[in-house]
Write a protein that holds these residues in place. Structure first.
Motif, short mmCIF file in Angstrom:
data_model
loop_
_atom_site.label_atom_id
_atom_site.label_comp_id
_atom_site.label_asym_id
_atom_site.label_seq_id
_atom_site.Cartn_x
_atom_site.Cartn_y
_atom_site.Cartn_z
N THR A 17 0.67 -1.23 0.60
CA THR A 17 0.58 0.50 -0.07
C THR A 17 0.77 1.48 0.09
O THR A 17 1.91 1.18 0.57
CB THR A 17 -0.92 -0.16 1.43
N ASP A 18 0.34 2.46 -0.67
CA ASP A 18 0.70 3.68 -0.28
C ASP A 18 0.43 4.36 0.19
O ASP A 18 -0.59 4.21 0.16
CB ASP A 18 1.19 4.01 -2.08
N LEU A 19 1.25 5.23 1.19
CA LEU A 19 0.75 6.21 2.02
C LEU A 19 1.59 7.46 1.98
O LEU A 19 2.49 7.81 2.20
CB LEU A 19 0.64 5.32 3.39
N LYS A 20 0.51 8.26 1.74
CA LYS A 20 1.31 9.76 2.44
C LYS A 20 1.40 10.23 3.53
O LYS A 20 0.38 9.91 4.73
CB LYS A 20 0.29 10.92 1.71
N ALA A 21 2.35 10.47 3.88
CA ALA A 21 3.20 10.70 5.36
C ALA A 21 3.94 11.64 5.16
O ALA A 21 4.28 11.79 4.74
CB ALA A 21 3.53 9.54 6.57
N PRO A 22 4.76 12.83 6.63
CA PRO A 22 5.69 13.90 6.47
C PRO A 22 6.78 13.00 6.86
O PRO A 22 7.08 13.61 6.48
CB PRO A 22 5.35 14.62 7.87
N ASN A 23 7.10 12.41 7.22
CA ASN A 23 8.23 11.33 7.27
C ASN A 23 7.89 9.68 7.83
O ASN A 23 6.44 9.04 8.11
CB ASN A 23 9.23 11.35 8.59
N GLU A 24 8.58 8.68 7.63
CA GLU A 24 9.01 7.11 7.81
C GLU A 24 8.45 6.95 9.70
O GLU A 24 7.45 5.58 9.28
CB GLU A 24 10.26 6.93 7.50
N ASP A 25 8.33 7.34 10.23
CA ASP A 25 7.56 7.23 11.25
C ASP A 25 6.33 7.22 11.19
O ASP A 25 5.37 6.63 11.97
CB ASP A 25 9.02 7.71 12.79
N SER A 26 6.15 8.05 10.93
CA SER A 26 4.74 8.31 11.13
C SER A 26 3.83 7.63 9.70
O SER A 26 2.30 7.22 10.55
CB SER A 26 4.44 10.20 10.38
N ALA A 27 4.47 7.68 9.12
CA ALA A 27 3.94 6.19 7.74
C ALA A 27 4.04 4.91 8.82
O ALA A 27 2.86 4.18 8.62
CB ALA A 27 5.00 6.31 6.59
N ARG A 28 4.87 4.98 9.37
CA ARG A 28 5.27 3.52 10.30
C ARG A 28 4.06 3.02 11.59
O ARG A 28 3.12 2.40 11.01
CB ARG A 28 6.46 2.99 10.68
N SER A 29 3.68 4.01 12.51
CA SER A 29 2.76 4.23 13.51
C SER A 29 1.56 4.22 12.99
O SER A 29 0.26 4.03 13.13
CB SER A 29 2.98 5.20 13.83
N THR A 30 1.11 4.79 11.77
CA THR A 30 -0.23 4.85 10.73
C THR A 30 -0.42 3.70 10.25
O THR A 30 -1.75 3.05 10.77
CB THR A 30 -0.50 5.48 9.72
N ALA A 31 0.98 2.89 9.80
CA ALA A 31 0.67 1.84 8.82
C ALA A 31 -0.40 1.09 10.28
O ALA A 31 -1.22 -0.50 10.79
CB ALA A 31 0.67 0.95 8.15
N GLU A 32 0.60 1.52 11.74
CA GLU A 32 0.41 -0.20 12.29
C GLU A 32 -0.95 0.38 13.72
O GLU A 32 -1.85 -0.81 14.00
CB GLU A 32 1.51 0.12 13.45
N ARG A 33 -1.31 1.36 13.31
CA ARG A 33 -2.66 1.66 14.04
C ARG A 33 -4.02 0.99 12.68
O ARG A 33 -4.63 0.03 13.26
CB ARG A 33 -3.09 3.32 13.83
N TRP A 34 -3.54 0.98 11.71
CA TRP A 34 -4.42 0.25 11.16
C TRP A 34 -4.64 -0.73 10.85
O TRP A 34 -5.95 -1.64 10.28
CB TRP A 34 -4.47 1.30 8.72
N PHE A 35 -3.77 -1.10 10.87
CA PHE A 35 -4.28 -2.59 11.00
C PHE A 35 -3.86 -3.23 12.47
O PHE A 35 -3.38 -4.81 12.44
CB PHE A 35 -2.58 -3.64 9.76
N ASP A 36 -4.33 -2.80 13.94
CA ASP A 36 -3.35 -3.15 14.80
C ASP A 36 -4.70 -4.82 14.80
O ASP A 36 -6.32 -4.52 14.49
CB ASP A 36 -4.11 -2.53 15.85
#
Length: 50
Positions: A17-36
């Motif tokens: 999946t592609d995700l727009k985020a300000p930085n890699e840490d934010s992208a990682r935490s958002t993906a972890e939240r979505w797929f928790d």
């Protein structure tokens, strides 16, 4: 904002999946939240564009 491509895996299943985020840490935490709770884990993350 940057675009990140995430590859996730759940056993033998995989998902990209592609995700727009300000930085890699934010992208990682958002993906972890979505797929928790879905037992998906991030196996690769890379920045595609700014």
């Amino acid at each position: 904002m940057a675009t990140f491509r995430l590859q996730l895996a759940n056993g033998e299943k995989s998902l990209k999946t592609d995700l727009k985020a300000p930085n890699e840490d934010s992208a990682r935490s958002t993906a972890e939240r979505w797929f928790d709770g879905a037992r998906w884990r991030i196996i690769e993350i890379r920045q595609l564009a700014d």
